[in-house]
Design an enzyme around this catalytic site. Structure first.
Site, short mmCIF file in Angstrom:
data_model
loop_
_atom_site.label_atom_id
_atom_site.label_comp_id
_atom_site.label_asym_id
_atom_site.label_seq_id
_atom_site.Cartn_x
_atom_site.Cartn_y
_atom_site.Cartn_z
N GLY A 77 0.81 -1.21 0.00
CA GLY A 77 0.00 0.00 0.00
C GLY A 77 0.85 1.26 0.00
O GLY A 77 1.90 1.32 -0.63
N SER A 78 0.39 2.26 0.75
CA SER A 78 0.99 3.59 0.66
C SER A 78 2.44 3.66 1.11
O SER A 78 3.16 4.58 0.72
CB SER A 78 0.15 4.59 1.46
OG SER A 78 -1.08 4.82 0.81
N THR A 79 2.90 2.71 1.93
CA THR A 79 4.31 2.73 2.32
C THR A 79 5.22 2.58 1.10
O THR A 79 6.37 3.02 1.11
CB THR A 79 4.64 1.62 3.33
OG1 THR A 79 4.26 0.35 2.78
CG2 THR A 79 3.88 1.84 4.64
N LYS A 81 4.89 4.08 -1.64
CA LYS A 81 4.98 5.34 -2.40
C LYS A 81 6.36 5.98 -2.31
O LYS A 81 6.70 6.83 -3.14
CB LYS A 81 3.90 6.31 -1.92
CG LYS A 81 2.49 5.92 -2.37
CD LYS A 81 1.41 6.79 -1.75
CE LYS A 81 0.03 6.30 -2.15
NZ LYS A 81 -1.06 6.97 -1.42
N SER A 134 -0.33 11.31 1.39
CA SER A 134 -0.54 9.98 0.83
C SER A 134 -1.65 9.98 -0.21
O SER A 134 -2.59 9.18 -0.17
CB SER A 134 -0.87 8.97 1.94
OG SER A 134 -0.77 7.65 1.44
#
Length: 295
Positions: A77-79, A81, A134
């Site tokens: 997921g967003s980690t 990015k 995010s």
């Protein structure tokens, strides 16, 4: 031969305690935690729940012997990015101040509509704020500008899709789709951390590469090998360069913004003292402290 581990007994005990509490509180099937020195690659603590007694491992189900930290895979997921952001900065697709129009919080890729989390509408924001807030839409737009070939190359530079260390038996490679086969929809998903599987160890190592100035350092759990009276230290090993020092510095600033005024304020920590030294959470400090020093 004997081996000297990198594990810090005090940290390990606390990590195991807090992980058990978190799994119970959230009624989760399991969980894992890793504490890693980003400069040396030393694993100071690693825990996986449910766990087992190594002296009686044959008495427990296989899933209790499964080390989620190195064998388990998940969509980050967003980690993830930070990898998209690193690629964009390295390839000069965007700078921290580049303005990106995230519109009304949605973006259409073919028949698919991607939304911001929790219905946010950020409008025009800087690339730095894409990471701080995010923004899914912002990450997707940057990913599409990069293209599969360039983003895929940077994913490899961060060590995803490969085994990172011989210290961990059964380590998973994770699953990275071939960039040559990516559709725009796949590219959009990967840019925000989906349709890709990583291990917690890979993610911790990638974040450490940002923290240490861009070097992808091999994670390790053996500090030294001892034969008789001879102690042979295991040297720090650099696998490669994940990103340039300049990009790592820019990313570090963005990541600090995430806990200062972004989506992860709950993870922010104040000043601390370790072994008589005072610093902030953005500093790397000597981890060889006593039980009394650690708070």
């Amino acid at each position: 031969q004997s081996i000297e581990l990198t594990i810090d007994a005090v940290l390990q005990a606390r990590v195991e305690r807090e992980l058990r509490a978190a799994v119970e509180e959230n009624r989760a099937l399991g969980g894992c935690a890793i504490v890693m020195d980003p400069v040396t690659g030393e694993i100071l603590a690693m825990a996986s729940v449910p766990t087992f007694d190594p002296n009686a491992y044959r008495r427990v189900p296989w899933e209790y012997r499964f080390n989620r930290a190195v064998q388990g895979v998940y969509e980050p997921g967003s980690t993830f990015k930070i990898v998209t952001a690193s690629a964009a900065l390295e390839e000069k697709v965007a700078r921290p101040t580049t303005l990106i129009d995230t519109g009304n919080g949605t973006i259409r890729i073919g028949s698919r509509v991607i939304d911001e989390a929790e219905g946010h509408r950020y409008g025009v924001i800087s690339f730095s704020d894409v990471i701080v807030k995010s923004s899914n839409v912002g990450a997707v737009k940057v990913g599409l500008d990069l293209g599969g070939e360039r983003l895929g190359r940077h994913i490899e530079r961060f060590g995803f899709g490969t085994k990172l260390s011989p210290d961990f038996m059964g380590e998973s490679r994770g699953q990275v789709p071939r960039s040559s086969h990516w559709t725009d929809s796949t590219l959009a998903s990967v840019a925000m951390g989906y349709e890709i599987n990583v291990t917690p160890l890979q993610m911790a190592t990638a974040a450490s590469a940002v923290a240490n100035g861009g070097e992808l350092v091999m994670p390790r759990i053996v500090r030294a090998v001892i034969t008789g009276d001879r102690r042979v230290p295991v040297p720090r090993k650099v696998i490669g360069r994940a990103t340039s020092p300049e990009t790592a510095a820019e990313l570090t600033s963005m990541m600090e913004g995430v806990v200062a005024h972004g989506t992860a304020k709950g993870a922010a920590l104040g000043d601390f003292t370790v072994a008589g030294k005072t610093g902030t959470t953005s500093k790397v400090v000597d981890h060889h402290y006593s039980k009394t020093d650690y708070n």
